[in-house]
Motif scaffolding. Structure first.
Motif, short mmCIF file in Angstrom:
data_model
loop_
_atom_site.label_atom_id
_atom_site.label_comp_id
_atom_site.label_asym_id
_atom_site.label_seq_id
_atom_site.Cartn_x
_atom_site.Cartn_y
_atom_site.Cartn_z
N THR A 63 39.71 -113.06 -43.46
CA THR A 63 39.10 -112.18 -44.45
C THR A 63 38.24 -111.13 -43.77
O THR A 63 37.71 -111.36 -42.68
CB THR A 63 38.23 -113.01 -45.44
OG1 THR A 63 37.90 -112.19 -46.56
CG2 THR A 63 36.93 -113.50 -44.82
N ASP A 64 38.11 -109.98 -44.40
CA ASP A 64 37.26 -108.91 -43.90
C ASP A 64 36.83 -108.04 -45.07
O ASP A 64 37.64 -107.74 -45.95
CB ASP A 64 38.04 -108.03 -42.91
CG ASP A 64 37.51 -108.16 -41.49
OD1 ASP A 64 36.30 -108.38 -41.34
OD2 ASP A 64 38.30 -108.03 -40.56
N SER A 65 35.55 -107.64 -45.07
CA SER A 65 35.10 -106.67 -46.06
C SER A 65 34.93 -105.33 -45.36
O SER A 65 34.55 -105.28 -44.18
CB SER A 65 33.78 -107.09 -46.69
OG SER A 65 33.95 -108.30 -47.39
N SER A 101 45.28 -110.09 -50.19
CA SER A 101 44.53 -109.97 -51.45
C SER A 101 43.63 -108.75 -51.33
O SER A 101 43.33 -108.30 -50.22
CB SER A 101 43.69 -111.22 -51.69
OG SER A 101 42.64 -111.29 -50.73
N CYS A 102 43.17 -108.26 -52.47
CA CYS A 102 42.31 -107.08 -52.46
C CYS A 102 41.20 -107.24 -53.49
O CYS A 102 41.47 -107.32 -54.69
CB CYS A 102 43.15 -105.85 -52.79
SG CYS A 102 42.17 -104.39 -53.07
N GLY A 103 39.97 -107.32 -53.03
CA GLY A 103 38.82 -107.39 -53.93
C GLY A 103 38.05 -106.09 -53.87
O GLY A 103 37.53 -105.73 -52.81
N LEU A 104 38.01 -105.37 -54.98
CA LEU A 104 37.33 -104.07 -55.03
C LEU A 104 35.95 -104.24 -55.65
O LEU A 104 35.81 -104.87 -56.69
CB LEU A 104 38.11 -103.08 -55.90
CG LEU A 104 39.53 -102.71 -55.46
CD1 LEU A 104 40.21 -101.87 -56.55
CD2 LEU A 104 39.50 -101.94 -54.15
N ILE A 105 34.93 -103.66 -55.00
CA ILE A 105 33.61 -103.52 -55.64
C ILE A 105 33.36 -102.02 -55.76
O ILE A 105 33.16 -101.33 -54.75
CB ILE A 105 32.50 -104.22 -54.84
CG1 ILE A 105 32.80 -105.73 -54.75
CG2 ILE A 105 31.14 -104.00 -55.51
CD1 ILE A 105 31.77 -106.53 -53.97
N TYR A 150 33.63 -100.59 -51.96
CA TYR A 150 33.69 -101.62 -50.92
C TYR A 150 34.99 -102.40 -51.17
O TYR A 150 35.32 -102.70 -52.32
CB TYR A 150 32.51 -102.59 -51.00
CG TYR A 150 31.14 -101.94 -50.75
CD1 TYR A 150 31.01 -100.86 -49.88
CD2 TYR A 150 30.00 -102.42 -51.38
CE1 TYR A 150 29.77 -100.27 -49.64
CE2 TYR A 150 28.76 -101.83 -51.15
CZ TYR A 150 28.65 -100.76 -50.28
OH TYR A 150 27.42 -100.18 -50.05
N ASN A 152 37.28 -105.81 -50.03
CA ASN A 152 37.58 -107.02 -49.24
C ASN A 152 39.08 -107.23 -49.24
O ASN A 152 39.72 -107.15 -50.30
CB ASN A 152 36.90 -108.26 -49.81
CG ASN A 152 37.30 -109.52 -49.04
OD1 ASN A 152 38.39 -110.05 -49.23
ND2 ASN A 152 36.44 -109.98 -48.16
N SER A 154 41.78 -110.22 -47.85
CA SER A 154 42.03 -111.47 -47.15
C SER A 154 43.52 -111.53 -46.91
O SER A 154 44.30 -110.92 -47.65
CB SER A 154 41.56 -112.67 -47.97
OG SER A 154 40.16 -112.56 -48.21
N SER B 65 35.59 -111.29 -56.26
CA SER B 65 34.30 -110.87 -55.73
C SER B 65 33.24 -111.21 -56.76
O SER B 65 33.49 -111.16 -57.96
CB SER B 65 34.28 -109.37 -55.46
OG SER B 65 35.23 -109.04 -54.48
N ASP B 137 33.34 -113.33 -42.96
CA ASP B 137 32.99 -112.02 -42.42
C ASP B 137 31.67 -111.58 -43.06
O ASP B 137 31.41 -111.88 -44.23
CB ASP B 137 34.10 -111.02 -42.79
CG ASP B 137 33.73 -109.59 -42.46
OD1 ASP B 137 33.55 -109.31 -41.26
OD2 ASP B 137 33.61 -108.76 -43.37
#
Lengths: 345, 345
Positions: A63-65, A101-105, A150, A152, A154, B65, B137
């Motif tokens: 994982t990486d943000s 996966s893609c987590g958007l903030i 932002y 993320n 994974s 998130s 991370d």
């Protein structure tokens, strides 16, 4: 080896930008706060990814943000970075990246066109690397509680190397290959952020590394260890690896490719290219017997066209990285102590 | 069915809080921006997780998130939420949660003790659900570019149900079970945020659901579909499912458990409990023949002790959710149109 970590986190302390540097302060956060709580083989290894048993298979998970600013910089943007960054972490474990996966903030007020451009870049990057984005989530925070976007990501990959590729396999006598010139990502982002203009058109090195790694594996190169150079640069990555495997690395500074543009920018800004971030560069540890083959394969790839042999694993049992400069003097490298360029990825 | 989505995102528009509501605006973002770009089976399904082929196995992958404010609320905190939320998404696909990643975005100035408390809660929650946090991370952003802590967790699970558990398997005549009383999470967070005090000690329903689901599967209950109720509440979850399977659901309002405290708070605040967020509640669709067994199993679990049969899948081919109220009148439910309580999870 953490000789120069002047700021240790304590319970009375607060989070500082240096805790996100990827250097010594990040390392302390990991060893003092996270590893004691999540006490398992994978967290203890402190790799960029976890190689997990899955029936008869090996699954790699990472994982990486991404919080880079500005969102768009010469040679890339946060969307590409978010795909390549995670794909590269999987590749560094000898895995074929399969699912993302893609987590958007998102920050309230972000123009929809900006979001669209970033998502388009992510889609293009995913397609070019052969990874599928299969699940996601979107959260929105009020104005002033974020900074545009932002992301993320994974990733899940399948180990394609026959043996594990990890610091513990680094051997005395191994040759250290560097896939290309260093420091372009950090300087490109910084220049763009600060409105600096350099003579040449300096662009980020932001690029996927999975094809280059797959070619090495398919050609039967016996890779012992791989590590992509991100926050903290070449120096921090090598110090981390030396500590993980308990060995001494000797580097020849004259063999480390640095473009004139990066060299010049670093001089003006007072930075050391060895510590500047990259997003499309890696080091490979291979036995002497494979080094010629590995170099020639890498030089035939887009990501590794400027590949050089920059050093060797020595006989010493002391975990250290010694850099021989043009005068023949050895300088011991350390991790990046605090923060150099915040929010570089 | 999106009859009441007054605000459609266009390229001239900007991101609004409603895009993170989990309701109609989030849905538009998905269908207009994300699905056309990431065109694959899993993104098109728009589930909370992706069930992926992995040799002879099925791997379930999900991400979420967490941006809840305040970080600590009655009955839970962002750390627990981040573990349970992702564990629950895996459970809803009939999977045993196995591995978790953790991406932290910390705001400069966050007290280290706060970080420590959150991480301790995550560790405890991971242990209690049997999931292992294996990779992570940390990024740090400047003051005023975040809000203390944002956490992304992604999860990998192994499908333990013999058949897929998904909206497409919902059948006419299926019984709709609700695992407990609704709306406690949303009201607890809101009360804490606004400094409201209610007579009773209202706490969030924040809880893991994987054990309850595993018990249903192990007992041989033929589960057709599961969905946890999060942003948008019970109503939004059921409307989404009705649209996914193209069927009509009939609900009996009098069977939907709502605590007196939530009922009272909703009256004061002008909210409908059907749309208030939950973090430890789910609906299960099972054939009539299994409903007695399923109810009795769920009532024996912590997460399902207040389980009720709240409705049925009717004969109609129209994707709609009809709620019969105490006067015997039917009301058609819609997705949450905009934003009700921002940053609830």
């Amino acid at each position: 080896m953490d000789l120069h970590c002047p700021i240790l986190p304590t319970d009375n302390d607060t989070v500082r930008l240096g805790h996100g540097s990827g250097g010594a302060m990040t390392q302390r956060l990991l060893t003092d706060y996270i590893q004691p709580l999540f006490n398992n083989t994978w967290i203890s290894q402190a790799h960029d990814s976890a190689t997990l048993p899955w029936n008869t298979d090996r699954l790699v998970f990472t994982t990486d943000s991404f919080v880079v600013t500005p969102l768009f910089f010469p040679g890339g943007n946060i969307g590409e970075l978010a795909v390549y960054g995670t794909v590269n972490d999987l590749a560094m474990a000898g895995a074929e990246p399969k699912f993302l996966s893609c987590g958007l903030i998102l920050e309230e007020g972000l123009p929809m066109v900006t979001l669209k451009r970033v998502l388009q870049s992510m889609a293009k990057a995913a397609q070019s690397t052969g990874v599928m984005l299969v699940t996601g989530d979107t959260k929105v925070v009020e104005r002033g509680k974020g900074d545009g976007i932002y992301i993320n990501t994974s990733g899940v990959g399948q180990q394609i190397s026959q043996w594990p590729i990890e610091p513990g396999r680094i051997c005395r006598g191994d040759v250290i290959l560097l896939s290309g010139d260093i420091g372009r990502h950090g300087i490109a982002v910084m220049a763009s952020r600060e409105g600096l203009e350099f003579e040449s058109n300096l662009t980020s090195d932001c690029a996927p590394l999975n094809r280059a790694v797959a070619e090495l594996i398919q050609a039967g190169v016996e890779i012992h260890c791989l590590r992509d150079l991100t926050r903290g640069g070449l120096a921090t990555a090598l110090v981390e690896l030396a500590e993980s495997c308990g060995k001494t690395f000797s580097l020849d500074e004259s063999r480390i490719p640095v473009s004139e543009a990066v060299e010049g920018a670093c001089e003006i800004l007072g930075l050391d290219p060895l510590y500047v971030a990259n997003e499309g560069r890696f080091v490979a540890f291979v036995p002497e017997s494979s080094s010629k083959l590995a170099t020639s394969i890498l030089r035939g790839t887009v990501a590794g066209s400027l590949c050089e042999i920059i050093g060797r694993v020595g006989d010493g049992d002391h975990p250290q990285v010694a850099l021989k400069n043009s005068l023949g003097c050895d300088r011991l490298l350390q991790r990046l102590p605090g923060e150099q360029l915040p929010r570089i990825c």
